[in-house]
Write an enzyme that holds these catalytic residues in place. Structure first.
Site: not given
Length: 411
Positions: A110, A360
């Site tokens: 991430c 995301h």
């Protein structure tokens, strides 16, 4: 320097290197930042592979900053679930950059996009006045199926990579978000209220045209996609309350206060202060420092706060001095826990909404934070003349977090 940290400047943000000094000339500065629309995975951008998402952003950055592609030193791009093959190099060539420009792909899951920018900043600080394109990309829609090969040669498919050895605990992201909610006492009510605010801010910002100047439209399937498709104006407290616990029976983390998967790309132009002035850049985000921290993998969502706290302390900055804060809202629970840990009112973060509303895009998300900060800083300066401090931070699978301290400045 704090052990394990990576700081680019030892001076406090209130201080500046002597004009004309070697340190000042090597100061990393971000002078342009753009992104694609952020769209739900398997939705409007599902036919575009990672390089198809990224190449238009790279080309638009060169055009907007007035940079000759042949003068780019490297293209540094974060990516988490792509098919390999060095997407940074592929996209650079697809964007029409000459073969002389190399590419480097970074994987810190991430955090990949923010870490790619941090890496480029460190390379700038090393000297030579280079120009980098840095950022991240993720096409979750086209991510390849992954499999381990068994002893008999068969394929055993899996949905995600292992982030840490089993002995450390390797919870799925939603379970880890529940762990954070429980450990730090983040209630369901606070999570739902935060998620609603994120959507409300994103909807309002989109209606006001806030994102138009930072977004590169994409052509796909015979149409133009020019805007984000995640923010929902229809969400209400009553609707949020109807979502059941999504990951742990009786838990507080739901589909409503969790992000969704998205396809996106975002990148910046980063160079030295000296080179930025030579290029005629009027303003930018000075990269004062970056830090990455490791934490308990079962509480991975708190990683950003640990990195940010260490970074702020090293630069003599109190959280109250921050003018802008962008955090990747993978889950409301970890967003609130990190803000609480830093002493920041969660309402101060993500002025135009965050990943709870937009989605995301894994490797792209950290770069999106920086793109948002540059746009927000420019808007604030236009309105008030402010040249303030900004913080970007993201928590990372496997128990890590990355933060970057920035300062908007006229050059």
């Amino acid at each position: 320097m704090t052990p394990g940290s990576s700081h680019l400047s030892s001076a406090s943000p209130a201080a500046s290197a002597r004009p004309g000094s070697d340190a000042a000339s090597r100061q990393p500065v971000i002078i342009a930042a753009l992104r694609t629309p952020i769209c739900r995975a398997n939705g409007q951008l599902k036919s575009l592979r990672a390089h198809d998402l990224l190449a238009p952003v790279l080309a638009a950055l060169l055009d907007s900053a007035g940079i000759d592609a042949a003068g780019v030193s490297d293209v540094v791009i974060g990516n988490a679930v792509g098919g390999g093959g060095n997407v940074a190099r592929f996209a650079a060539l697809q964007a029409g950059m000459p073969a002389s420009v190399p590419g480097l792909t970074v994987d810190r899951q991430c955090g990949s996009g923010l870490d790619a920018i941090s890496l480029a900043a460190r390379l700038v600080a090393a000297g030579g006045d280079p120009v980098f394109l840095a950022g991240g990309v993720e096409s979750i829609s086209t991510a390849p199926a992954r499999a381990n090969r068994s002893d008999d040669g068969g394929l055993e498919f899996y949905t995600r990579a292992r982030f840490v050895p089993p002995s450390f605990g390797d919870p799925d992201m939603g379970v880890a978000a529940e762990n954070v909610a429980s450990e730090f006492g983040v209630t369901r009510q606070r999570q739902d209220e935060y998620a609603l605010r994120s959507h409300g801010r994103a909807v309002a910002a989109a209606a006001a045209g806030v994102f138009a100047g930072e977004t590169v439209p994409l052509e796909t399937s015979g149409k133009t996609v020019a805007s984000d498709d995640g923010p929902r104006a229809s969400l209400t407290p009553a609707l949020m309350a109807r979502f059941p616990a999504a990951f742990v029976a009786g838990g507080t983390v739901t589909a409503g206060n969790s992000c969704f998967d998205a396809d996106a790309a975002s990148a910046v132009v980063i160079t030295s202060l000296k080179r930025a002035r030579e290029l005629g850049a009027a303003d930018g985000l000075l990269v004062l420092g970056c830090d990455t921290a490791g934490v308990d993998p079962t509480l991975l969502g708190i990683g950003a706060a640990v990195a940010a706290n260490r970074l702020l302390a090293a630069h003599g900055v109190d959280a109250a001095q921050l003018d802008l804060v962008e955090f990747n809202e993978a889950f409301a629970s970890q967003t609130i826990a990190c803000m609480d840990a830093l002493g920041i009112d969660p309402a101060r973060a993500n002025a135009d909404g965050g990943a709870l509303a937009f989605g995301h895009g894994y490797g792209a998300s950290g770069a999106v934070l920086v793109t948002r900060l540059l746009a927000q800083a420019r808007a604030a300066h236009s309105a008030t003349g402010a040249e303030g401090l900004a913080l970007a931070m993201i928590s990372i699978a496997g128990g890590m977090g990355t933060a970057a301290l920035l300062r908007y400045s006229r050059l």
